[in-house]
Scaffold this active site. Structure first.
Site, PDB file in Angstrom:
ATOM      1  CG  HIS A  81      28.196 -28.647 -18.447  1.00  0.00           C
ATOM      2  ND1 HIS A  81      27.948 -27.848 -17.531  1.00  0.00           N
ATOM      3  CD2 HIS A  81      27.368 -29.035 -19.146  1.00  0.00           C
ATOM      4  CE1 HIS A  81      26.770 -27.758 -17.801  1.00  0.00           C
ATOM      5  NE2 HIS A  81      26.169 -27.973 -18.812  1.00  0.00           N
ATOM      6  CG  ASN A  87      23.618 -25.834 -14.496  1.00  0.00           C
ATOM      7  OD1 ASN A  87      22.997 -24.907 -14.823  1.00  0.00           O
ATOM      8  ND2 ASN A  87      23.949 -26.743 -15.010  1.00  0.00           N
ATOM      9  CD  GLU A 143      30.464 -25.485 -15.609  1.00  0.00           C
ATOM     10  OE1 GLU A 143      30.285 -24.606 -14.893  1.00  0.00           O
ATOM     11  OE2 GLU A 143      29.562 -26.489 -15.622  1.00  0.00           O
ATOM     12  CB  SER A 193      24.040 -29.861 -16.542  1.00  0.00           C
ATOM     13  OG  SER A 193      23.375 -30.290 -17.430  1.00  0.00           O
TER      14      SER A 193
HETATM   15  N1  CAA Z   1      23.542 -21.741 -33.823  1.00  0.00           N
HETATM   16  C1  CAA Z   1      24.271 -20.865 -34.442  1.00  0.00           C
HETATM   17  N2  CAA Z   1      24.232 -19.615 -34.709  1.00  0.00           N
HETATM   18  C2  CAA Z   1      23.123 -19.080 -33.661  1.00  0.00           C
HETATM   19  C3  CAA Z   1      22.325 -20.116 -32.736  1.00  0.00           C
HETATM   20  C4  CAA Z   1      22.527 -21.455 -33.273  1.00  0.00           C
HETATM   21  N3  CAA Z   1      21.910 -22.635 -32.459  1.00  0.00           N
HETATM   22  N4  CAA Z   1      21.440 -19.482 -32.050  1.00  0.00           N
HETATM   23  C5  CAA Z   1      21.665 -18.110 -31.961  1.00  0.00           C
HETATM   24  N5  CAA Z   1      22.771 -17.871 -33.046  1.00  0.00           N
HETATM   25  C6  CAA Z   1      23.232 -16.829 -33.528  1.00  0.00           C
HETATM   26  C7  CAA Z   1      22.261 -15.794 -34.203  1.00  0.00           C
HETATM   27  O1  CAA Z   1      22.746 -16.182 -35.607  1.00  0.00           O
HETATM   28  C8  CAA Z   1      22.789 -14.497 -34.020  1.00  0.00           C
HETATM   29  O2  CAA Z   1      23.995 -14.453 -34.796  1.00  0.00           O
HETATM   30  P1  CAA Z   1      24.360 -12.822 -35.245  1.00  0.00           P
HETATM   31  O3  CAA Z   1      24.575 -11.844 -34.022  1.00  0.00           O
HETATM   32  O4  CAA Z   1      25.847 -12.884 -35.687  1.00  0.00           O
HETATM   33  O5  CAA Z   1      23.295 -12.419 -36.314  1.00  0.00           O
HETATM   34  C9  CAA Z   1      23.243 -14.376 -32.621  1.00  0.00           C
HETATM   35  O6  CAA Z   1      23.359 -15.985 -32.407  1.00  0.00           O
HETATM   36  C10 CAA Z   1      22.066 -13.948 -31.614  1.00  0.00           C
HETATM   37  O7  CAA Z   1      20.965 -14.628 -31.857  1.00  0.00           O
HETATM   38  P2  CAA Z   1      19.647 -13.976 -32.135  1.00  0.00           P
HETATM   39  O8  CAA Z   1      19.698 -12.798 -32.803  1.00  0.00           O
HETATM   40  O9  CAA Z   1      18.619 -15.080 -32.847  1.00  0.00           O
HETATM   41  O10 CAA Z   1      18.967 -13.836 -30.798  1.00  0.00           O
HETATM   42  P3  CAA Z   1      19.405 -13.252 -29.254  1.00  0.00           P
HETATM   43  O11 CAA Z   1      20.268 -11.930 -29.784  1.00  0.00           O
HETATM   44  O12 CAA Z   1      18.425 -13.423 -28.483  1.00  0.00           O
HETATM   45  O13 CAA Z   1      20.567 -14.320 -28.864  1.00  0.00           O
HETATM   46  C11 CAA Z   1      20.972 -16.290 -27.641  1.00  0.00           C
HETATM   47  C12 CAA Z   1      20.141 -15.712 -28.752  1.00  0.00           C
HETATM   48  C13 CAA Z   1      22.342 -16.478 -28.185  1.00  0.00           C
HETATM   49  C14 CAA Z   1      20.542 -17.647 -27.323  1.00  0.00           C
HETATM   50  C15 CAA Z   1      20.794 -15.416 -26.394  1.00  0.00           C
HETATM   51  O14 CAA Z   1      19.463 -15.133 -26.039  1.00  0.00           O
HETATM   52  C16 CAA Z   1      21.473 -15.975 -25.135  1.00  0.00           C
HETATM   53  O15 CAA Z   1      22.810 -15.755 -25.070  1.00  0.00           O
HETATM   54  N6  CAA Z   1      20.500 -16.614 -24.171  1.00  0.00           N
HETATM   55  C17 CAA Z   1      21.174 -17.237 -23.086  1.00  0.00           C
HETATM   56  C18 CAA Z   1      21.678 -18.388 -23.406  1.00  0.00           C
HETATM   57  C19 CAA Z   1      22.179 -19.126 -21.889  1.00  0.00           C
HETATM   58  O16 CAA Z   1      22.502 -18.595 -20.812  1.00  0.00           O
HETATM   59  N7  CAA Z   1      22.668 -20.434 -22.324  1.00  0.00           N
HETATM   60  C20 CAA Z   1      23.046 -21.243 -21.262  1.00  0.00           C
HETATM   61  C21 CAA Z   1      21.842 -22.123 -20.678  1.00  0.00           C
HETATM   62  S1  CAA Z   1      22.425 -22.772 -19.439  1.00  0.00           S
HETATM   63  C22 CAA Z   1      22.990 -24.319 -20.184  1.00  0.00           C
HETATM   64  O17 CAA Z   1      23.259 -24.639 -21.246  1.00  0.00           O
HETATM   65  C23 CAA Z   1      23.829 -25.480 -19.296  1.00  0.00           C
HETATM   66  C24 CAA Z   1      22.961 -26.278 -18.468  1.00  0.00           C
HETATM   67  O18 CAA Z   1      23.868 -27.164 -17.729  1.00  0.00           O
HETATM   68  C25 CAA Z   1      21.512 -25.898 -18.127  1.00  0.00           C
END
Ligand code: CAA
Length: 278
Positions: A136, A186, A148, A115
């Site tokens: 990424h 990031n 990415e 990342s």
């Molecule tokens: N696998 C499959 N499906 C998943 C899942 C997983 N691990 N996690 C969530 N889902 C699905 C759920 O089943 C749900 O599907 P439906 O809408 O079809 O029912 C959908 O995603 C939404 O999930 P939830 O209803 O459980 O919860 P939510 O609406 O709060 O969403 C989330 C959860 C998708 C994680 C959302 O909160 C989100 O987008 N958060 C931000 C995530 C983010 O910013 N990620 C980047 C982090 S930075 C990074 O990764 C890079 C780095 O270098 C640090």
């Protein structure tokens, strides 16, 4: 296509899962048996969610049957693509890339899910830097659309194009970044989370109100402190350390609160406590 994913934590298992969904033969490798066992459970749960919401039609067990869960290095032979997703520590990545280079065929593409660490720096540890680049993914990998694609100094243009198409074939959206610490996402996210932690340290608002503001005022799916817990505070600290060291800029300086939480073993969701309790 045969794809080997090295490192079966949250990111590695998610990457293995999306390649298997797209009908590829996947090897998910780890040095730890228990990590591999956890990865299988995580993938089965995730595929269950995708099936329940109609996002995949195929039976999860058929998809899982395309993944070889292994701790045996000989399973890594003869793949088309290798993606390392081990800890975000330069020395761990370097060691892993050296090992991958020993088994990978000459024509194979080797990607790093780093990342923040420089791809050009990491390319010193692969035998064929022309075929090495950053790939990424974002957490949770099966849900997040973005990937990415990061070009190192010696990455061949044809390899970038090939990976761009490969990412699209996974149903994801690729973007191309030059090799700068933190790449694109990031570079934006780290100062945002850092500023939220400073707001908390300065007593400007409660953690709930900081997160609520960003969720409801800026329309982010998660507030920055919740998101930090979700990413893992140790992972976030590693990313900040690399970016702070490489840029030498206080925009990326790890706040004391973050360091203290990590030292206390409060790593976010995965450990049961971070900024919040789970
Ligand atoms: N696998 C499959 N499906 C998943 C899942 C997983 N691990 N996690 C969530 N889902 C699905 C759920 O089943 C749900 O599907 P439906 O809408 O079809 O029912 C959908 O995603 C939404 O999930 P939830 O209803 O459980 O919860 P939510 O609406 O709060 O969403 C989330 C959860 C998708 C994680 C959302 O909160 C989100 O987008 N958060 C931000 C995530 C983010 O910013 N990620 C980047 C982090 S930075 C990074 O990764 C890079 C780095 O270098 C640090």
């Amino acid at each position: 296509m045969k794809v080997c994913v090295i490192g079966s934590g949250t990111m590695g298992s998610g990457i293995g899962e999306v390649f298997a969904i797209s009908s590829n033969e996947v090897v998910l490798y780890d040095i730890y048996e228990n990590q591999i066992a956890n990865a299988r459970v995580r993938i089965e749960e995730s595929l269950g969610k995708l099936r329940d919401s109609g996002k995949i039609k195929e039976e999860p067990r058929d998809i899982v049957s395309r993944i070889r869960f292994t701790t045996s290095p000989s399973d890594l032979e003869g793949a088309d693509v290798y993606i390392e997703a081990v800890f975000e520590k330069p020395e761990v990545k370097a060691e892993t890339l050296k090992k991958i280079s020993e088994v990978a065929p000459k024509k194979a593409i080797i990607g790093s899910n780093t990342s923040s660490i420089s791809i050009t720096y990491l390319s010193k540890f692969v035998s064929n830097p022309e075929r090495f680049l950053g790939i990424h993914f974002f957490n949770p990998v099966p849900v997040m659309k973005l990937v990415e694609v990061v070009k190192g100094d010696r990455t061949q243009e044809s390899v970038v194009r090939k990976v761009f198409e490969m990412v699209k074939a996974l149903g994801k959206e690729p973007v191309i970044s030059q090799d700068f610490p933190g790449f694109i996402a990031n570079r934006v996210l780290v100062p945002l989370i850092r500023e939220a932690i400073l707001l908390l340290e300065e007593g400007v608002a409660t953690k709930n109100d900081i997160d609520k503001t960003v969720r409801l005022g800026l329309n982010h799916p998660m507030g920055p402190l919740e998101l930090a817990d979700f990413i893992g505070l140790d992972v976030l600290l590693d990313i900040m350390e690399v970016m702070y060291r490489d840029f030498g800029d206080p925009r990326f300086k790890p706040p004391i609160t973050l360091r203290n939480l990590v030292n206390a073993g409060k790593l976010g969701r995965k450990s049961g406590e971070g900024f919040y309790k789970y």
